[in-house]
Write a protein that holds these residues in place. Structure first.
Motif, short mmCIF file in Angstrom:
data_model
loop_
_atom_site.label_atom_id
_atom_site.label_comp_id
_atom_site.label_asym_id
_atom_site.label_seq_id
_atom_site.Cartn_x
_atom_site.Cartn_y
_atom_site.Cartn_z
N GLU A 240 -0.96 75.94 11.28
CA GLU A 240 -1.51 76.56 12.50
C GLU A 240 -2.99 76.87 12.31
N TYR A 241 -3.35 77.32 11.12
CA TYR A 241 -4.75 77.61 10.82
C TYR A 241 -5.60 76.33 10.89
N ALA A 242 -5.07 75.23 10.33
CA ALA A 242 -5.79 73.96 10.38
C ALA A 242 -5.99 73.50 11.83
N LEU A 243 -4.99 73.72 12.67
CA LEU A 243 -5.13 73.37 14.08
C LEU A 243 -6.21 74.21 14.76
N ASP A 244 -6.29 75.49 14.39
CA ASP A 244 -7.36 76.34 14.94
C ASP A 244 -8.74 75.82 14.51
N LEU A 245 -8.86 75.43 13.25
CA LEU A 245 -10.13 74.88 12.78
C LEU A 245 -10.49 73.62 13.56
N ASP A 247 -9.51 72.82 16.64
CA ASP A 247 -9.93 73.22 17.99
C ASP A 247 -11.35 73.79 17.99
N ALA A 248 -11.69 74.49 16.91
CA ALA A 248 -13.02 75.10 16.83
C ALA A 248 -14.12 74.06 16.70
N THR A 249 -13.81 72.87 16.15
CA THR A 249 -14.83 71.82 16.11
C THR A 249 -15.03 71.21 17.49
N GLN A 250 -14.04 71.33 18.37
CA GLN A 250 -14.15 70.80 19.73
C GLN A 250 -14.75 71.83 20.68
N ARG A 275 -8.10 61.35 12.73
CA ARG A 275 -8.25 60.75 11.41
C ARG A 275 -9.01 61.70 10.48
N GLY A 276 -10.05 62.34 11.02
CA GLY A 276 -10.82 63.27 10.21
C GLY A 276 -9.99 64.44 9.73
N MET A 277 -9.16 64.98 10.59
CA MET A 277 -8.33 66.12 10.18
C MET A 277 -7.27 65.67 9.17
N GLY A 278 -6.76 64.46 9.35
CA GLY A 278 -5.82 63.93 8.34
C GLY A 278 -6.49 63.81 6.98
N MET A 279 -7.74 63.34 6.98
CA MET A 279 -8.47 63.23 5.72
C MET A 279 -8.78 64.60 5.14
N LEU A 280 -9.04 65.58 6.00
CA LEU A 280 -9.27 66.95 5.53
C LEU A 280 -8.05 67.45 4.76
N MET A 281 -6.86 67.20 5.29
CA MET A 281 -5.65 67.67 4.62
C MET A 281 -5.42 66.91 3.31
N ASN A 333 -20.14 78.56 10.10
CA ASN A 333 -19.77 79.60 11.05
C ASN A 333 -18.33 79.47 11.53
N ILE A 334 -17.84 78.24 11.62
CA ILE A 334 -16.42 78.05 11.97
C ILE A 334 -15.54 78.67 10.90
N MET A 335 -15.86 78.40 9.63
CA MET A 335 -15.03 78.94 8.54
C MET A 335 -15.10 80.45 8.46
N SER A 336 -16.28 81.02 8.78
CA SER A 336 -16.41 82.47 8.67
C SER A 336 -15.88 83.20 9.90
N THR A 337 -15.70 82.49 11.02
CA THR A 337 -15.31 83.14 12.28
C THR A 337 -13.84 82.95 12.61
N VAL A 338 -13.32 81.74 12.44
CA VAL A 338 -11.91 81.49 12.78
C VAL A 338 -11.03 82.30 11.84
N ALA A 339 -10.13 83.06 12.40
CA ALA A 339 -9.34 84.00 11.61
C ALA A 339 -8.42 83.28 10.63
N VAL A 340 -8.49 83.68 9.38
CA VAL A 340 -7.56 83.17 8.37
C VAL A 340 -6.23 83.87 8.58
N PRO A 341 -5.11 83.16 8.48
CA PRO A 341 -3.81 83.80 8.71
C PRO A 341 -3.64 85.06 7.87
N SER A 342 -3.06 86.07 8.49
CA SER A 342 -2.88 87.34 7.80
C SER A 342 -1.76 87.29 6.78
#
Length: 349
Positions: A240-245, A247-250, A275-281, A333-342
């Motif tokens: 879910e966190y990866a999906l938020d990241l 969405d934040a690039t869009q 493809r980019g998100m698959g490569m990220l994982m 800024n995306i990494m510092s702003t998008v909430a990391v799962p609690s």
């Protein structure tokens, strides 16, 4: 009988870390780049290198190629380079008759491990098209036969200073590269002093010979990478966190992401691709494994996020000339702003 997977993962990890140690002995001040290149090798992804002239990209690649084994080939991007130059070259023999030899893509056959395309943006789009197809398919047709290149990883760099006689790589082409890794001049004064006064750094060929050869087996990396990818797990929370990241690039504004010098609602034309998100994982799984974990954590995603995502972002045309700085600011800024799962991620012992 092959050893159990856990033992194999441990053994290969030891060799992967030894490769980094060996390369870092001869290439100073680039430990982060070495780790990222190691990650790309085990994720089986092609790499763009971002760096100026004379920062040691070629020496670094030769050192890594020596450590993983297999053949190393290189070609220079020029405005008159043609697609066929990658496959064969012609010359006059001693008898005065034209001869044809296999070019850099074919010379080593299936033993080709590392292919370096220097200043790829000096080559024409037709050359890019062939190179990208070979990168995707890892085979090429020539001389009425099929040449397989199953173990090849392509490293390419771009001339980022001169604009005359260059052909910028379009966004769809950049998306074929797993990472863009910066190779920067070290900031540490002692390291800079060593680079210019220690004579061992003046002989690149002799320097790379100090790296132990064949630390890894280049022709076993594909199969091992597949096992590694299947072994490293992710949780629902991390997904879910990866999906938020993503969405934040869009739509960075949806997550409260801001930028100092531009309106964040106007800067992005297209964010990361599937493809980019698959490569990220894939890269994040390798980072987890290199850190002796069998599950991914947010820090594994963070470790590779900028290098995997930034070159895929498509900015509106008015911002393209500032893309390097803006991409770095936006991904940070995306990494510092998008909430990391609690939810607490319990670290492996």
């Amino acid at each position: 009988m092959s050893p159990p997977l856990d033992a194999q993962l441990t053994d290969v990890r030891a060799h992967a870390l030894k490769l980094e140690d060996e390369v870092n002995k001869v290439i100073v001040g680039q430990s982060k780049a070495v780790r990222l290149m190691n990650t790309a090798i085990f994720a089986r992804g092609h790499v763009l290198l971002d760096g100026g002239v004379g920062v040691g990209k070629t020496t670094l690649l030769q050192a890594i190629a020596r450590g993983i084994g297999g053949a190393y080939e290189r070609i220079e991007g020029t405005v008159d380079l043609m697609p066929n130059d990658l496959i064969y070259h012609t010359y006059l023999g001693d008898d005065g008759r034209p001869k044809i030899d296999e070019g850099p893509l074919l010379r080593a056959g299936e033993n080709l491990s590392v292919f370096f395309f220097n200043e790829i943006n000096r080559a024409r789009p037709q050359v890019h098209a062939l190179m990208l197809r070979v990168m995707a398919e890892r085979h090429v047709s020539a001389f009425k036969k099929e040449y397989r290149l199953p173990h090849m990883i392509v490293f390419a760099d771009r001339n980022q200073v001169e604009k005359n006689e260059t052909f910028e790589i379009p966004s769809a082409a950049r998306d074929r590269f797993m990472m863009e890794i910066p190779i920067e001049i070290p900031t540490d004064r002692d390291l800079k002093k060593s680079l210019i006064f220690n004579t061992k750094f003046q002989n690149a060929e002799k320097l790379t010979q100090q790296v132990e050869s064949g630390i890894l087996h280049f022709d076993q990396l594909n199969a091992f990478s597949e096992q590694l990818q299947n072994h490293i797990k992710s949780s629902d929370v991390l997904e879910e966190y990866a999906l938020d990241l993503w969405d934040a690039t869009q739509h960075p504004e949806k997550f409260g992401v801001k930028m100092e010098s531009v309106d964040v609602t106007r800067v992005i034309q297209t964010g990361a691709s599937p493809r980019g998100m698959g490569m990220l994982m894939k890269a994040a799984r390798v980072n987890a494994w290199l850190n002796n974990r069998d599950s991914m954590y947010p820090e594994d995603v963070h470790a590779v996020f900028h290098e995997v995502i930034s070159h895929r972002l498509v900015f509106n045309s008015m911002y393209e000339n500032r893309r390097t700085a803006l991409a770095r600011e936006l991904t940070a800024n995306i990494m510092s702003t998008v909430a990391v799962p609690s939810t607490t991620f319990s670290k492996a012992a």
